[in-house]
Design a protein around this motif. Structure first.
Motif, PDB file in Angstrom:
ATOM      1  N   ASP A   1      -7.086   3.716 -43.387  1.00 34.71           N
ATOM      2  CA  ASP A   1      -6.511   2.538 -42.894  1.00 34.71           C
ATOM      3  C   ASP A   1      -5.751   1.629 -42.882  1.00 34.71           C
ATOM      4  N   ILE A   2      -5.208   0.451 -42.873  1.00 30.94           N
ATOM      5  CA  ILE A   2      -3.908   0.160 -42.240  1.00 30.94           C
ATOM      6  C   ILE A   2      -4.097  -1.017 -42.192  1.00 30.94           C
ATOM      7  N   LYS A   3      -3.232  -2.267 -42.563  1.00 28.09           N
ATOM      8  CA  LYS A   3      -3.127  -3.751 -42.199  1.00 28.09           C
ATOM      9  C   LYS A   3      -1.413  -4.091 -41.808  1.00 28.09           C
ATOM     10  N   PHE A   4      -1.683  -4.545 -41.169  1.00 26.87           N
ATOM     11  CA  PHE A   4      -0.831  -5.482 -40.571  1.00 26.87           C
ATOM     12  C   PHE A   4      -0.787  -6.229 -40.318  1.00 26.87           C
ATOM     13  N   GLU A   5       0.625  -7.287 -40.076  1.00 31.12           N
ATOM     14  CA  GLU A   5       0.891  -8.653 -39.658  1.00 31.12           C
ATOM     15  C   GLU A   5       1.577  -8.666 -38.485  1.00 31.12           C
ATOM     16  N   TYR A   6       1.698  -9.491 -37.537  1.00 30.93           N
ATOM     17  CA  TYR A   6       2.568  -9.878 -36.230  1.00 30.93           C
ATOM     18  C   TYR A   6       2.720 -11.290 -36.582  1.00 30.93           C
ATOM     19  N   GLY A   7       3.717 -11.971 -36.108  1.00 29.70           N
ATOM     20  CA  GLY A   7       4.472 -12.994 -35.163  1.00 29.70           C
ATOM     21  C   GLY A   7       4.663 -12.941 -33.953  1.00 29.70           C
ATOM     22  N   TYR A   8       5.699 -14.045 -33.247  1.00 26.10           N
ATOM     23  CA  TYR A   8       5.889 -13.996 -32.250  1.00 26.10           C
ATOM     24  C   TYR A   8       7.670 -15.316 -32.019  1.00 26.10           C
ATOM     25  N   ASP A   9       8.229 -14.602 -31.101  1.00 26.93           N
ATOM     26  CA  ASP A   9       8.987 -15.634 -30.971  1.00 26.93           C
ATOM     27  C   ASP A   9       9.308 -16.841 -30.038  1.00 26.93           C
ATOM     28  N   ALA A  10      10.117 -17.383 -30.009  1.00 28.61           N
ATOM     29  CA  ALA A  10      10.381 -18.380 -29.432  1.00 28.61           C
ATOM     30  C   ALA A  10       9.598 -18.590 -27.394  1.00 28.61           C
ATOM     31  N   ASN A  11       9.439 -17.554 -27.402  1.00 28.82           N
ATOM     32  CA  ASN A  11       9.181 -16.441 -25.469  1.00 28.82           C
ATOM     33  C   ASN A  11       7.612 -16.599 -25.887  1.00 28.82           C
ATOM     34  N   GLY A  12       6.785 -15.797 -27.122  1.00 26.89           N
ATOM     35  CA  GLY A  12       5.706 -15.835 -26.841  1.00 26.89           C
ATOM     36  C   GLY A  12       5.908 -14.543 -27.000  1.00 26.89           C
TER      37      GLY A  12
END
Length: 226
Positions: free
Chosen positions: A182-193
């Motif tokens: 298994d593996i763990k990630f993180e995500y984000g988003y920019d001004a446009n979503g």
């Protein structure tokens, strides 16, 4: 550079060009002097761990970008253990995305009445809120939407990206005689979503086995770059 955040294993600086600089440190999470990526406080310092974490992150971010999957990675400098990234807003107050190829860890503890240890899972994706007091609670797709953390479209995009990225990592490890559980990630988003992969891709974020035996993160890093 302007220091904007001091983290357990990385510091974050604002750059004049609008991007950010992540400074990888040799501090590790753990307890009583023992390295444990699952702990929430710094327990020890290991010379060179920041370097190997950055090396692995560079390797995979470049490979993922080349596959057409969006990340926050811009460039890196191994000489000063830094990585330049584009700005990204995190989901909620912090969200972890886990992809599971095998039934181990918390998944097995929750569902052991229905699955055997090490059973194959079909790139199973789950998300948890980063909250130490609540034990990083699981949250469903509907829950994330109802709580206003993300849209249905963003959830579906993250799930698809996670499965693609996990396969890239798993294929690389397989070539080296290792199996990704298994593996763990993180995500984000920019001004446009628009969604992007953020943070790092290091040995401490994945559970890997070789010849049926678990490989600790430091050993994994050594084997990976051997």
């Amino acid at each position: 550079m302007n220091l904007v955040y001091t983290g357990k294993t990385k510091n974050v600086y604002a750059l004049d060009n609008g991007n950010y600089l992540l400074k990888f440190k040799d501090d590790c999470t753990g307890k009583d002097g023992v390295f444990d990526p699952g702990e929430n406080s710094v327990g020890l310092t290991i010379d060179g761990v920041g370097d190997v974490n950055l090396r692995m992150s560079i390797y995979f971010f470049e490979k993922i970008n080349a596959a057409g999957i969006r990340t926050h990675y811009v460039s890196a400098n191994l000489a000063d253990t830094t990585m330049e990234v584009v700005p990204a807003k995190p989901f909620g107050k912090g969200l972890e995305v886990i992809c599971r190829h095998k039934a181990v860890g918390s998944f097995l503890r929750r569902y052991r009445d229905y699955v055997e240890e090490g059973a194959d899972l079909p790139a199973y994706v789950e998300m948890t809120f980063k909250n130490d007091e609540l034990g990083d609670p699981l949250v469903t797709r509907d829950g994330l939407v109802v709580l206003g953390v993300m849209t249905e479209e963003q959830y579906d995009k993250i799930k698809a990206m996670t499965q693609q990225i996990t396969q890239i990592v798993a294929d690389d490890l397989k070539e080296k005689g290792m199996v990704l559980y298994d593996i763990k990630f993180e995500y984000g988003y920019d001004a446009n979503g628009d969604v992007m992969l953020i943070d790092e891709i290091a040995s401490g974020n994945m559970r890997v086995y070789k010849d049926g035996k678990y490989i600790d993160p430091m050993t994994l890093s050594e084997l990976f770059f051997a």
